[in-house]
Design an enzyme around this catalytic site. Sequence first.
Site, mmCIF file in Angstrom:
data_model
loop_
_atom_site.group_PDB
_atom_site.id
_atom_site.type_symbol
_atom_site.label_atom_id
_atom_site.label_comp_id
_atom_site.label_asym_id
_atom_site.label_seq_id
_atom_site.Cartn_x
_atom_site.Cartn_y
_atom_site.Cartn_z
ATOM 1 N N CYS A 236 -33.242 22.811 19.788
ATOM 2 C CA CYS A 236 -32.018 22.981 19.364
ATOM 3 C C CYS A 236 -32.209 23.590 17.868
ATOM 4 O O CYS A 236 -32.546 22.772 17.089
ATOM 5 C CB CYS A 236 -31.357 21.811 19.635
ATOM 6 N N CYS B 41 -24.341 21.661 24.493
ATOM 7 C CA CYS B 41 -24.490 21.661 23.013
ATOM 8 C C CYS B 41 -23.950 23.038 22.665
ATOM 9 O O CYS B 41 -24.482 24.133 23.219
ATOM 10 C CB CYS B 41 -26.104 21.601 22.844
ATOM 11 N N LYS C 36 0.918 -1.353 -0.035
ATOM 12 C CA LYS C 36 0.007 -0.043 -0.105
ATOM 13 C C LYS C 36 1.053 1.277 0.084
ATOM 14 O O LYS C 36 1.653 1.364 0.891
ATOM 15 C CB LYS C 36 -0.934 -0.015 1.281
ATOM 16 N N CYS D 297 -26.999 15.774 21.409
ATOM 17 C CA CYS D 297 -27.974 16.716 22.029
ATOM 18 C C CYS D 297 -29.243 16.306 22.214
ATOM 19 O O CYS D 297 -29.963 16.279 21.203
ATOM 20 C CB CYS D 297 -27.794 18.184 21.193
ATOM 21 N N CYS E 83 -27.432 25.061 21.631
ATOM 22 C CA CYS E 83 -28.786 25.524 22.412
ATOM 23 C C CYS E 83 -28.059 25.468 23.710
ATOM 24 O O CYS E 83 -28.979 25.727 24.598
ATOM 25 C CB CYS E 83 -29.834 24.589 22.066
#
Length: 672
Positions: free
Chosen positions: A430, A406, A311, A424, A409
Amino acid sequence: MEEAVKQHILALREELHQHNYRYYVLSAPIISDHEFDLKMNELQKMEEANPDLYDANSPTQRVGSDINNTFNQMQHRYPMLSLANTYSEGEIRDFYERVKRGLNENFDVVCELKYDGTSISLLYENGALSRAVTRGDGIQGDDVTENIRTIRTIPLKLVGDDFPASFEVRGEILMPWHVFDALNKEREKQEEPLFANPRNATSGTIKLQNSSIVATRKLDAYFYYLMGENLPTDNHFDNLQKLKYWGFKVSEAVKKCATLEEIAAYINYWDTERKNLPVATDGIVLKVNSLHQQRNLGFTAKSPRWAIAYKYQAERAVTTLRSVSYQVGRTGTVTPVANLDPVLLSGTTVKRASLHNADIIEELDLHIDDKVFVEKGGEIIPKIVGVDLDARAAGQGEKVMFVRECPECGAQLLRIEGEAAHYCPNETECPPQLKGRIEHFVSRRAMNIDGLGSETIDLLYRIGMLKDIADLYDLRWEELAKLERLGERSAKNLLAEIEKSKQTPFERLLFGLGIRFVGETVAKKIARNMKNLELIQQATEDDLLQIDEVGVRIAQSLIAYFEKEQNRMLIERLKAAGLQLSLGQESLSGQTDRLQGKTFVISGTFTRHSRDEYKTLIEQHGGKNSGSVSKKTDYLLAGENMGPAKLEKAQSLEIKIISEDDLLEMIGNDLR
Ligand code: IVH
């Protein structure tokens, strides 16, 4: 007369296969596109007029169909193994020496590019494509034949007459870079999530249920291994040449090498040259050429001893981490993003990188102002793979701590046990969640309301006109037309679109509600099964678990959704607005639950309907399709020329074997 028509159709198919091959595989057409189209139209018309001459491998079938695909699991005749990976030329030398010791005779090594797509196994019988199966877990994969047929560089009929009666060929399905770029551009415009790289776009595409969409995605395929009995030659290199002759696309980069030096030169050459190729590659593959020697070397538990993958190192850059910001998605998931000093990487300037989740930040022990290593390993979104700890002065920069609240909010974030993501929970207030849900609701696959992009949603949200999906149906022309962003014409168009959406079928509305874990397919299954929203609301977890593809996670998510007073009120408002909260006549007609709870395996060919049509019929009547016969099978639908192994297995398990007429009778179809 009829015989003449048949011969003409066969000749046209043959000719179009040839032109198709010359155009797509050799890039050397000998007729104009216009002439090609004329011939294709002629064939299409003749086939329409002579449906008894249907052939799934006709060139006309490349366009795919709208019938919903279900992917049966198929066992591979030979397991699909992976290759041992290395990253250093030293390990290549070790491999070479191991082979030398193992064989104790001269040998050649075939060097090939390692294509970075989705691997596929194709079965050809008597020169025609009969089945295409994904790798799956290596033992069994998904039958994706209908989708694979649409790929123009894959031969449906082979050229020549020296191929084995039955053989498998392994290769890689790829989405060329330019197709990938155009697809993502289009998705961006439609506000659909972007594919991270061509590999993901390819695997997403070959799992699409609608093969006519697959046909538009312009996939390509390279083939690199022939398997079966009575192979044309006893060495890999010559077999590849045969594959090419029969019509497969085989890479031009294949090279036979006799020494380690030649192998090293090949690796070096393609390290830079591969960047000029139209498709993604991530390394090279070395294979011992002689099949006899391959057999002598054999396999380890996971991979062949006669092959190895080298690789290439993904391109890396060093830059400085300035800050971490957090994005909140429609379902409340919080994703951390690193903001970096701009740095050039594989030809583009990188300013942001994905950090995935809190665990990864912790693992990297990230500090602000750290010198970080950025990589682009085939992804369009680069990622941070490490920190240069030597460059960090004592006490420098603050340690990056995942946010607890959050950023949108202020609600306390939650983390579900066992999951990496934080989310959240404030779904009712929100802003990105509220806006995200509306964006999802209006998106093409859900309610398909055109003219309401994220910026307009944002504006309507900010001025308080749009807080949830039901508000859409309360929007008034007088208010919308006043908005500078819209104006009278756009306002009028938008309202017409919203009005039109009231007719959107129930299954799409259910998907549009954005219930966690309820994707497009699941929504369809639930809608077909429960028939209206009221029944879904009343359903218990057990009721829901009876539905195909609905597990505990989905069932609980549905129940949690409808338990919320706010969601129930929302649905009342949607009902009052006149949306389709039950299956329309169209979807209902022809549906029964006569096959409820029964599992079918279909084998062979049929006269009254195609296999796909039988699959759809079985589902419409509540049954389930499966690819292989097992104890769970209730019926084997047997057609002509069915596989003897399936028949034998069904007989030994005492599974009921039925004909197509039996099935049609079971679902109450009139046979006359
Ligand atoms: S040979 C037993 N050749 O790499 C031999 N594989 O981990 C099996 N691949 O799953 C594979 N280019 O999807 C082979 N030239 C090539 C390849 C190749 C890409 C992929 C393939 C396989 C994986 C190996």
